[in-house]
Structures are given as structure tokens and as C-alpha cells.
Motif scaffolding. Sequence first.
Motif, PDB file in Angstrom:
ATOM      1  N   ALA A  67      -1.523 -10.974 -11.080  1.00  0.00           N
ATOM      2  CA  ALA A  67      -2.815  -9.997 -10.514  1.00  0.00           C
ATOM      3  C   ALA A  67      -2.536 -10.872  -9.026  1.00  0.00           C
ATOM      4  O   ALA A  67      -2.828 -10.312  -8.416  1.00  0.00           O
ATOM      5  N   GLU A  68      -2.577 -12.274  -8.808  1.00  0.00           N
ATOM      6  CA  GLU A  68      -2.479 -12.949  -7.439  1.00  0.00           C
ATOM      7  C   GLU A  68      -1.402 -12.696  -7.056  1.00  0.00           C
ATOM      8  O   GLU A  68      -1.474 -12.050  -5.664  1.00  0.00           O
ATOM      9  N   ALA A  69      -0.213 -11.806  -7.460  1.00  0.00           N
ATOM     10  CA  ALA A  69       1.403 -11.423  -7.096  1.00  0.00           C
ATOM     11  C   ALA A  69       0.431  -9.671  -6.277  1.00  0.00           C
ATOM     12  O   ALA A  69       0.844  -9.882  -5.084  1.00  0.00           O
ATOM     13  N   GLY A 106     -12.172  -2.443  -9.293  1.00  0.00           N
ATOM     14  CA  GLY A 106     -13.114  -2.446 -10.124  1.00  0.00           C
ATOM     15  C   GLY A 106     -14.081  -3.951  -9.433  1.00  0.00           C
ATOM     16  O   GLY A 106     -12.444  -4.773  -8.957  1.00  0.00           O
ATOM     17  N   PRO A 107     -15.122  -3.954  -9.587  1.00  0.00           N
ATOM     18  CA  PRO A 107     -15.679  -5.545  -9.525  1.00  0.00           C
ATOM     19  C   PRO A 107     -15.318  -6.583  -9.872  1.00  0.00           C
ATOM     20  O   PRO A 107     -14.290  -6.653 -11.457  1.00  0.00           O
ATOM     21  N   GLY A 108     -14.859  -7.578  -9.207  1.00  0.00           N
ATOM     22  CA  GLY A 108     -14.383  -8.837 -10.307  1.00  0.00           C
ATOM     23  C   GLY A 108     -12.898  -8.845 -10.271  1.00  0.00           C
ATOM     24  O   GLY A 108     -12.090  -9.710 -10.645  1.00  0.00           O
ATOM     25  N   THR A 109     -11.953  -7.433  -9.656  1.00  0.00           N
ATOM     26  CA  THR A 109     -10.270  -8.591  -9.514  1.00  0.00           C
ATOM     27  C   THR A 109     -10.304  -8.961  -8.438  1.00  0.00           C
ATOM     28  O   THR A 109      -8.451  -8.116  -8.593  1.00  0.00           O
ATOM     29  N   GLY A 110     -10.251  -8.893  -7.512  1.00  0.00           N
ATOM     30  CA  GLY A 110     -10.222 -10.136  -6.080  1.00  0.00           C
ATOM     31  C   GLY A 110      -9.721  -9.378  -4.843  1.00  0.00           C
ATOM     32  O   GLY A 110      -9.206  -9.177  -4.744  1.00  0.00           O
ATOM     33  N   LYS A 111     -10.471  -8.105  -4.945  1.00  0.00           N
ATOM     34  CA  LYS A 111     -10.955  -7.898  -3.807  1.00  0.00           C
ATOM     35  C   LYS A 111     -11.289  -8.669  -2.616  1.00  0.00           C
ATOM     36  O   LYS A 111     -10.777  -8.264  -1.443  1.00  0.00           O
ATOM     37  N   SER A 112     -11.906  -9.279  -2.520  1.00  0.00           N
ATOM     38  CA  SER A 112     -11.967 -10.693  -1.477  1.00  0.00           C
ATOM     39  C   SER A 112     -11.603 -11.165  -1.403  1.00  0.00           C
ATOM     40  O   SER A 112     -11.010 -11.789  -0.259  1.00  0.00           O
ATOM     41  N   PHE A 113     -10.774 -11.821  -2.912  1.00  0.00           N
ATOM     42  CA  PHE A 113      -9.201 -12.601  -2.189  1.00  0.00           C
ATOM     43  C   PHE A 113      -8.055 -12.012  -1.285  1.00  0.00           C
ATOM     44  O   PHE A 113      -7.665 -12.896  -0.362  1.00  0.00           O
ATOM     45  N   ASP A 135     -13.213   5.851  11.025  1.00  0.00           N
ATOM     46  CA  ASP A 135     -11.926   6.642  11.433  1.00  0.00           C
ATOM     47  C   ASP A 135     -12.108   7.044  12.937  1.00  0.00           C
ATOM     48  O   ASP A 135     -10.604   6.896  13.004  1.00  0.00           O
ATOM     49  N   GLU A 136     -13.167   6.474  13.793  1.00  0.00           N
ATOM     50  CA  GLU A 136     -13.089   6.770  15.395  1.00  0.00           C
ATOM     51  C   GLU A 136     -11.941   5.509  16.112  1.00  0.00           C
ATOM     52  O   GLU A 136     -10.970   6.112  16.787  1.00  0.00           O
ATOM     53  N   VAL A 137     -12.334   4.698  15.188  1.00  0.00           N
ATOM     54  CA  VAL A 137     -11.413   3.043  15.665  1.00  0.00           C
ATOM     55  C   VAL A 137      -9.934   3.694  14.986  1.00  0.00           C
ATOM     56  O   VAL A 137      -8.872   2.884  15.172  1.00  0.00           O
ATOM     57  N   ILE A 138      -9.772   3.735  13.854  1.00  0.00           N
ATOM     58  CA  ILE A 138      -8.462   3.910  13.349  1.00  0.00           C
ATOM     59  C   ILE A 138      -7.949   4.661  14.195  1.00  0.00           C
ATOM     60  O   ILE A 138      -6.284   4.998  14.817  1.00  0.00           O
ATOM     61  N   GLY A 139      -8.155   5.743  14.894  1.00  0.00           N
ATOM     62  CA  GLY A 139      -7.850   6.660  15.722  1.00  0.00           C
ATOM     63  C   GLY A 139      -7.435   6.318  17.298  1.00  0.00           C
ATOM     64  O   GLY A 139      -6.075   6.721  17.873  1.00  0.00           O
ATOM     65  N   ARG A 140      -7.436   5.362  17.454  1.00  0.00           N
ATOM     66  CA  ARG A 140      -7.660   4.059  18.708  1.00  0.00           C
ATOM     67  C   ARG A 140      -6.521   3.372  18.246  1.00  0.00           C
ATOM     68  O   ARG A 140      -6.208   2.641  19.394  1.00  0.00           O
ATOM     69  N   GLY A 141      -5.430   2.989  17.012  1.00  0.00           N
ATOM     70  CA  GLY A 141      -4.549   2.159  17.055  1.00  0.00           C
ATOM     71  C   GLY A 141      -5.121   1.226  16.608  1.00  0.00           C
ATOM     72  O   GLY A 141      -4.148   0.532  16.061  1.00  0.00           O
ATOM     73  N   VAL A 142      -5.965   1.149  15.925  1.00  0.00           N
ATOM     74  CA  VAL A 142      -6.698  -0.150  15.410  1.00  0.00           C
ATOM     75  C   VAL A 142      -6.129  -0.169  14.130  1.00  0.00           C
ATOM     76  O   VAL A 142      -6.003   0.613  13.017  1.00  0.00           O
ATOM     77  N   VAL A 143      -5.227  -1.239  13.321  1.00  0.00           N
ATOM     78  CA  VAL A 143      -4.749  -1.448  12.249  1.00  0.00           C
ATOM     79  C   VAL A 143      -5.924  -1.717  11.180  1.00  0.00           C
ATOM     80  O   VAL A 143      -7.243  -2.353  11.024  1.00  0.00           O
ATOM     81  N   THR A 144      -6.170  -0.769  10.249  1.00  0.00           N
ATOM     82  CA  THR A 144      -7.805  -1.437   9.214  1.00  0.00           C
ATOM     83  C   THR A 144      -6.954  -1.397   8.103  1.00  0.00           C
ATOM     84  O   THR A 144      -6.132  -0.818   7.656  1.00  0.00           O
ATOM     85  N   PHE A 145      -7.596  -2.179   7.120  1.00  0.00           N
ATOM     86  CA  PHE A 145      -7.642  -2.850   5.526  1.00  0.00           C
ATOM     87  C   PHE A 145      -9.181  -2.637   5.833  1.00  0.00           C
ATOM     88  O   PHE A 145     -10.408  -3.358   5.464  1.00  0.00           O
ATOM     89  N   VAL A 146      -9.165  -1.809   4.146  1.00  0.00           N
ATOM     90  CA  VAL A 146     -10.888  -1.428   3.864  1.00  0.00           C
ATOM     91  C   VAL A 146     -10.233  -1.529   2.087  1.00  0.00           C
ATOM     92  O   VAL A 146      -9.519  -1.247   1.862  1.00  0.00           O
ATOM     93  N   ALA A 147     -11.872  -1.963   1.394  1.00  0.00           N
ATOM     94  CA  ALA A 147     -11.185  -2.243   0.493  1.00  0.00           C
ATOM     95  C   ALA A 147     -12.859  -1.924  -0.646  1.00  0.00           C
ATOM     96  O   ALA A 147     -14.334  -2.843   0.294  1.00  0.00           O
ATOM     97  N   GLY A 148     -13.183  -1.134  -1.902  1.00  0.00           N
ATOM     98  CA  GLY A 148     -14.026  -0.461  -2.121  1.00  0.00           C
ATOM     99  C   GLY A 148     -13.596  -0.548  -3.843  1.00  0.00           C
ATOM    100  O   GLY A 148     -12.427  -0.964  -4.463  1.00  0.00           O
ATOM    101  N   ASP A 149     -14.875  -0.325  -4.313  1.00  0.00           N
ATOM    102  CA  ASP A 149     -14.825  -0.721  -5.813  1.00  0.00           C
ATOM    103  C   ASP A 149     -14.495   0.834  -6.070  1.00  0.00           C
ATOM    104  O   ASP A 149     -14.781   2.057  -5.088  1.00  0.00           O
ATOM    105  N   ASP A 150     -14.048   1.170  -7.650  1.00  0.00           N
ATOM    106  CA  ASP A 150     -13.548   2.896  -7.384  1.00  0.00           C
ATOM    107  C   ASP A 150     -14.377   3.559  -8.660  1.00  0.00           C
ATOM    108  O   ASP A 150     -13.491   4.018  -9.465  1.00  0.00           O
ATOM    109  N   ASP A 151     -15.593   3.024  -8.599  1.00  0.00           N
ATOM    110  CA  ASP A 151     -16.797   3.583  -8.871  1.00  0.00           C
ATOM    111  C   ASP A 151     -17.237   4.666  -8.537  1.00  0.00           C
ATOM    112  O   ASP A 151     -16.473   4.632  -7.623  1.00  0.00           O
TER     113      ASP A 151
END
Length: 253
Positions: free
Chosen positions: A11-13, A31-38, A237-253
Motif C-alpha cells: 500500500a505504501e508503495a 476512500g477514507p483511511g486509505t492514505g491520501k493524507s500520507f 481549473d484556472e490555476v491549472i490553465g496557467r501552468g501550475v502543477v496540480t495534485f488533488v486528492a479526494g474520497d470516492d463517494d
Amino acid sequence: MAITAQQIQAAEAVQRAAAHDGAPQVRLVAGPGTGKSFSIEERVCWLLGQGILPRSVAVVSFTRASSIELRNRIHGYCINHNQPNGADVRVSTLHSLALRLLRAAGLLHYPADPLVLDNWELENVFDAEFGHSNGLGKTRREEIRREHEAFWSTGQWAPPNYIPPDPPITPAERAAFNGFHGPRTQTYSCVLPGEIVRQCLDHILAGNLDPVALIHLQHLIVDEYQDLNPVDQQFVDEVIGRGVVTFVAGDDD
């Protein structure tokens, strides 16, 4: 059945692989508790290890409490992994990031440095005075404000996810709120949470504000992406459009 050490390593890999993804936009859905914060902690630590300056990284979470918790986790993780500059990475709410951009652009027209009101201040200061000035009870004055917040968050009146009160907000009540809101926010140098991202987005769309040029933003990391409203998402989306590298994390519900 207990989780084995081998399963934890596997999982850590996966989490590290996501954190080290070099694509311009990365979306981590789990889902919640699957390591997104990590993965977010490792993402920040990895970026700093790649020579990215802390000031060019912005991490945002949905609430003030969650952003404080995430900030402490990131700082502690970076220290434990020999990255002392982790304390210099800005971790805040999206509202605070929008306020920071507006301040940097000189677009905050208040008599003093403004603050975003918290829930207690909204209820006991802003709503209370609005209700007193217009003879409104606690429930009604909150309903009128929430109607405006729904508009600020979506760009339309009565959006699909908004449940209108019974009776509906009248044009007179809407006018009363607008007449109260402008002067009071100026007097107290305060900003309602629902309006600040909208203000910032409007200035970006009008060409008055460039996040990259103003605060040297190169990497945006968004926690709890599923909780963003349509205007928040358009801001990202507007920030992405200006070339900013974006990493988003969220639940699958």
C-alpha cells in the motif's frame, strides 16, 4: 484478519508512486483511511527534495481545522525525513489562498487588513447585526445569507444543490442583505467565507490577477477535492490553465 507487513508495504508503495507522479495534473481518488493524507505529506517532501522552493508550493484543505491538522502533519513528516523547509510551505484553506492572492494584487479595498469570518463570528456578529437592523429572527437571517453563499459558490441563484427556505427569500430581503453587506464588511474589514473565492476568480478571469506571477505559485495540492463547490473547482481549473502543477486528492463517494 490482521493486515500483514507485506500488505502495508504494498500500500505504501502505491501511495509513494502517486506522490511522486510527475504528470502536470494528478488526481488521487480513494476512500477514507486509505492514505491520501500520507500521499500529500510525501508529495510535499518529495517536491522539496527536488529543489522546489517552499514558497512556490500551496496546499489547501476544505476547513480551517483540517488545514491546521494537515499543516502539522506535513511539517512533522518533513522534519522526520530531513526536510526542514517543510515548515515554510503554506498550508491553508482555499479561502485563505484567495485572500492571499487578492492581497498580493492590491485588490482588497478595505480600511484595514481583512479577515475571513469564522462560523462563530458569522452567527454572533454578522448575522446578529443584520437581523437586528432588519427585524429578522435567527433562522431567517441565516437563510438570507445562505442564499447569497449558494450564489457565490455556484454563480447562479437557486442552484440544483440548494434547498430554498419556506417561504422563499423575497426581493426585498435580498436587497436588505445587499444594503447591509457592503457597508458592514468595509466597516469591520471582514470577508464572508462564501464570497472570497468568487472575488478572486472574477479578478483572474478579468485578467487582473495572475497566481503564478504574484506569489510564484508552481505547485497546488488540494485535499478533500470532493468537497469543493463549482466556483472552487473553477478556481482550481484556472490555476491549472496557467501552468501550475496540480495534485488533488479526494474520497470516492
